[in-house]
Design a protein around this motif. Structure first.
Motif, PDB file in Angstrom:
ATOM      1  N   THR A 126       0.825  -1.203   0.000  1.00 15.07           N
ATOM      2  CA  THR A 126       0.000   0.000   0.000  1.00 15.07           C
ATOM      3  C   THR A 126       0.864   1.260   0.000  1.00 15.07           C
ATOM      4  N   VAL A 127       0.413   2.247  -0.759  1.00 11.23           N
ATOM      5  CA  VAL A 127       1.023   3.567  -0.744  1.00 11.23           C
ATOM      6  C   VAL A 127      -0.054   4.561  -0.324  1.00 11.23           C
ATOM      7  N   TYR A 128       0.365   5.559   0.441  1.00  9.59           N
ATOM      8  CA  TYR A 128      -0.560   6.546   0.985  1.00  9.59           C
ATOM      9  C   TYR A 128      -0.188   7.951   0.510  1.00  9.59           C
ATOM     10  N   LEU A 129      -1.181   8.815   0.524  1.00  6.70           N
ATOM     11  CA  LEU A 129      -0.941  10.235   0.293  1.00  6.70           C
ATOM     12  C   LEU A 129      -1.739  10.999   1.346  1.00  6.70           C
ATOM     13  N   GLN A 130      -1.026  11.545   2.310  1.00  5.09           N
ATOM     14  CA  GLN A 130      -1.654  12.386   3.322  1.00  5.09           C
ATOM     15  C   GLN A 130      -1.694  13.810   2.789  1.00  5.09           C
ATOM     16  N   MET A 131      -2.897  14.362   2.705  1.00  2.00           N
ATOM     17  CA  MET A 131      -3.073  15.694   2.135  1.00  2.00           C
ATOM     18  C   MET A 131      -3.648  16.621   3.200  1.00  2.00           C
ATOM     19  N   ASN A 132      -2.884  17.624   3.552  1.00  2.00           N
ATOM     20  CA  ASN A 132      -3.301  18.604   4.561  1.00  2.00           C
ATOM     21  C   ASN A 132      -3.419  19.985   3.927  1.00  2.00           C
ATOM     22  N   SER A 133      -4.093  20.876   4.619  1.00  2.00           N
ATOM     23  CA  SER A 133      -4.255  22.261   4.151  1.00  2.00           C
ATOM     24  C   SER A 133      -4.732  22.291   2.707  1.00  2.00           C
ATOM     25  N   LEU A 134      -5.741  21.521   2.429  1.00  2.00           N
ATOM     26  CA  LEU A 134      -6.226  21.395   1.056  1.00  2.00           C
ATOM     27  C   LEU A 134      -6.795  22.702   0.538  1.00  2.00           C
ATOM     28  N   LYS A 135      -6.590  22.927  -0.755  1.00  2.00           N
ATOM     29  CA  LYS A 135      -7.036  24.146  -1.434  1.00  2.00           C
ATOM     30  C   LYS A 135      -7.984  23.766  -2.564  1.00  2.00           C
ATOM     31  N   PRO A 136      -8.829  24.672  -2.985  1.00  2.00           N
ATOM     32  CA  PRO A 136      -9.725  24.366  -4.114  1.00  2.00           C
ATOM     33  C   PRO A 136      -8.970  23.913  -5.362  1.00  2.00           C
ATOM     34  N   GLU A 137      -7.779  24.427  -5.566  1.00  2.00           N
ATOM     35  CA  GLU A 137      -7.008  24.034  -6.747  1.00  2.00           C
ATOM     36  C   GLU A 137      -6.442  22.615  -6.656  1.00  2.00           C
ATOM     37  N   ASP A 138      -6.599  21.970  -5.510  1.00  2.00           N
ATOM     38  CA  ASP A 138      -6.226  20.559  -5.389  1.00  2.00           C
ATOM     39  C   ASP A 138      -7.324  19.629  -5.915  1.00  2.00           C
ATOM     40  N   THR A 139      -8.460  20.189  -6.266  1.00  2.00           N
ATOM     41  CA  THR A 139      -9.558  19.390  -6.800  1.00  2.00           C
ATOM     42  C   THR A 139      -9.139  18.706  -8.090  1.00  2.00           C
ATOM     43  N   ALA A 140      -9.278  17.379  -8.118  1.00  2.00           N
ATOM     44  CA  ALA A 140      -8.862  16.589  -9.275  1.00  2.00           C
ATOM     45  C   ALA A 140      -9.193  15.120  -9.020  1.00  2.00           C
ATOM     46  N   VAL A 141      -9.039  14.328 -10.061  1.00  2.00           N
ATOM     47  CA  VAL A 141      -9.014  12.879  -9.894  1.00  2.00           C
ATOM     48  C   VAL A 141      -7.567  12.487  -9.613  1.00  2.00           C
ATOM     49  N   TYR A 142      -7.369  11.743  -8.539  1.00  2.00           N
ATOM     50  CA  TYR A 142      -6.035  11.338  -8.133  1.00  2.00           C
ATOM     51  C   TYR A 142      -5.810   9.873  -8.516  1.00  2.00           C
TER      52      TYR A 142
END
Length: 115
Positions: free
Chosen positions: A77-93
């Motif tokens: 498993t690989v993880y992505l912890q995303m903090n302080s999210l911004k509207p410009e981070d909106t996307a399909v990951y």
């Protein structure tokens, strides 16, 4: 058959956090460089973060200091912890596994940052 299955996406308010997970059905998972990419509407897919077999990490400038990539080889498993999210981070990951000539992609998980 190789499968990468992402999870953890969703709707979050600006400033919030999410943790994405990607489980890979790959033999010898530990040798693969794992990565997260994202694609926003009308934009090209872009690199977000990568982690090598030696756990060396690299990040896009736009996410440095806010996102953290990690891996658990025992769980494939690989993880992505995303903090302080911004509207410009909106996307399909998308999750990516890469080793020599082999490259695999997951189906993607939607992240929407909106109030």
């Amino acid at each position: 058959q190789v499968q990468l299955v992402e999870s953890g996406g969703g709707l979050v308010q600006p400033g919030g956090s999410l943790r994405l997970s990607c489980v890979a059905s790959i033999s010898s998972f530990s040798v693969y460089t794992m990565g997260w990419y994202r694609q926003a509407p009308t934009k090209e897919r872009e690199l977000v973060a990568t982690i090598t077999s030696g756990r060396i990490t690299d990040y896009a400038d736009s996410v440095k200091g806010r996102f953290t990539i990690s891996r658990d080889n025992a769980k494939n498993t690989v993880y992505l912890q995303m903090n302080s999210l911004k509207p410009e981070d909106t996307a399909v990951y998308y999750c990516n596994a890469n080793w020599v000539w082999r490259a695999y992609w997951g189906q993607g998980t939607q992240v929407t940052v909106s109030s």
